[in-house]
Design a protein around this motif. Sequence first.
Motif, PDB file in Angstrom:
ATOM      1  N   TYR A 197       2.961   2.077  -4.158  1.00 35.92           N
ATOM      2  CA  TYR A 197       1.661   1.493  -3.841  1.00 35.92           C
ATOM      3  C   TYR A 197       0.558   2.068  -4.732  1.00 35.92           C
ATOM      4  O   TYR A 197      -0.280   1.332  -5.251  1.00 35.92           O
ATOM      5  CB  TYR A 197       1.297   1.711  -2.370  1.00 35.92           C
ATOM      6  CG  TYR A 197       1.994   0.779  -1.417  1.00 35.92           C
ATOM      7  CD1 TYR A 197       1.772  -0.597  -1.455  1.00 35.92           C
ATOM      8  CD2 TYR A 197       2.869   1.263  -0.452  1.00 35.92           C
ATOM      9  CE1 TYR A 197       2.403  -1.448  -0.577  1.00 35.92           C
ATOM     10  CE2 TYR A 197       3.502   0.410   0.436  1.00 35.92           C
ATOM     11  CZ  TYR A 197       3.266  -0.949   0.364  1.00 35.92           C
ATOM     12  OH  TYR A 197       3.889  -1.800   1.245  1.00 35.92           O
TER      13      TYR A 197
ATOM     14  N   THR B 205      -3.526   1.427   0.932  1.00 35.64           N
ATOM     15  CA  THR B 205      -2.216   1.073   1.491  1.00 35.64           C
ATOM     16  C   THR B 205      -1.232   2.213   1.276  1.00 35.64           C
ATOM     17  O   THR B 205      -0.414   2.506   2.154  1.00 35.64           O
ATOM     18  CB  THR B 205      -1.683  -0.229   0.866  1.00 35.64           C
ATOM     19  OG1 THR B 205      -2.651  -1.258   1.072  1.00 35.64           O
ATOM     20  CG2 THR B 205      -0.361  -0.637   1.478  1.00 35.64           C
TER      21      THR B 205
ATOM     22  N   TRP C 173      -0.485  -1.818   8.291  1.00 34.95           N
ATOM     23  CA  TRP C 173       0.599  -1.846   7.301  1.00 34.95           C
ATOM     24  C   TRP C 173       1.947  -2.031   7.992  1.00 34.95           C
ATOM     25  O   TRP C 173       2.745  -2.879   7.583  1.00 34.95           O
ATOM     26  CB  TRP C 173       0.581  -0.554   6.482  1.00 34.95           C
ATOM     27  CG  TRP C 173       1.698  -0.428   5.497  1.00 34.95           C
ATOM     28  CD1 TRP C 173       1.783  -1.050   4.277  1.00 34.95           C
ATOM     29  CD2 TRP C 173       2.885   0.355   5.629  1.00 34.95           C
ATOM     30  NE1 TRP C 173       2.948  -0.690   3.656  1.00 34.95           N
ATOM     31  CE2 TRP C 173       3.648   0.180   4.465  1.00 34.95           C
ATOM     32  CE3 TRP C 173       3.371   1.193   6.633  1.00 34.95           C
ATOM     33  CZ2 TRP C 173       4.869   0.805   4.252  1.00 34.95           C
ATOM     34  CZ3 TRP C 173       4.590   1.819   6.424  1.00 34.95           C
ATOM     35  CH2 TRP C 173       5.326   1.621   5.255  1.00 34.95           C
TER      36      TRP C 173
END
Length: 122
Positions: free
Chosen positions: A20, A28, A107
């Motif tokens: 990420y 994130t 998430w």
Amino acid sequence: MHQEKVEPDPATCHFVFSAYANSGFHSTAMEALQVLSMRMICEEDGSFPEKAGFEDDFIFAEDMEAESRIVQLFKDSEENLAVALLNLRWCAVLGFPISWSANQSPWARRLSSNYTARKGAT
């Protein structure tokens, strides 16, 4: 991983975080690191029985020795716990709020719904 009952480990945390972060999704990356770290600590039912002690003594401790205490306490065993606490401390130091319910993370919910949709399509 969670739905298939695969426990994360320090390497998994590193690879997911790096993927990420290297793609520019820094928030994130931090959220994923936090969720995976919480899942390394939590019991199978998702409970976190020693939360208060970990919060005060390790994650939110303001003294310079907090990281050293984590490493010392778990140096001969429970590497996953030490890494998870260091990860959570890092998240807190960088100003990311700590969510004690990994399943409530946006998430984690996005991944779960995408997984469910893809599994149903096959």
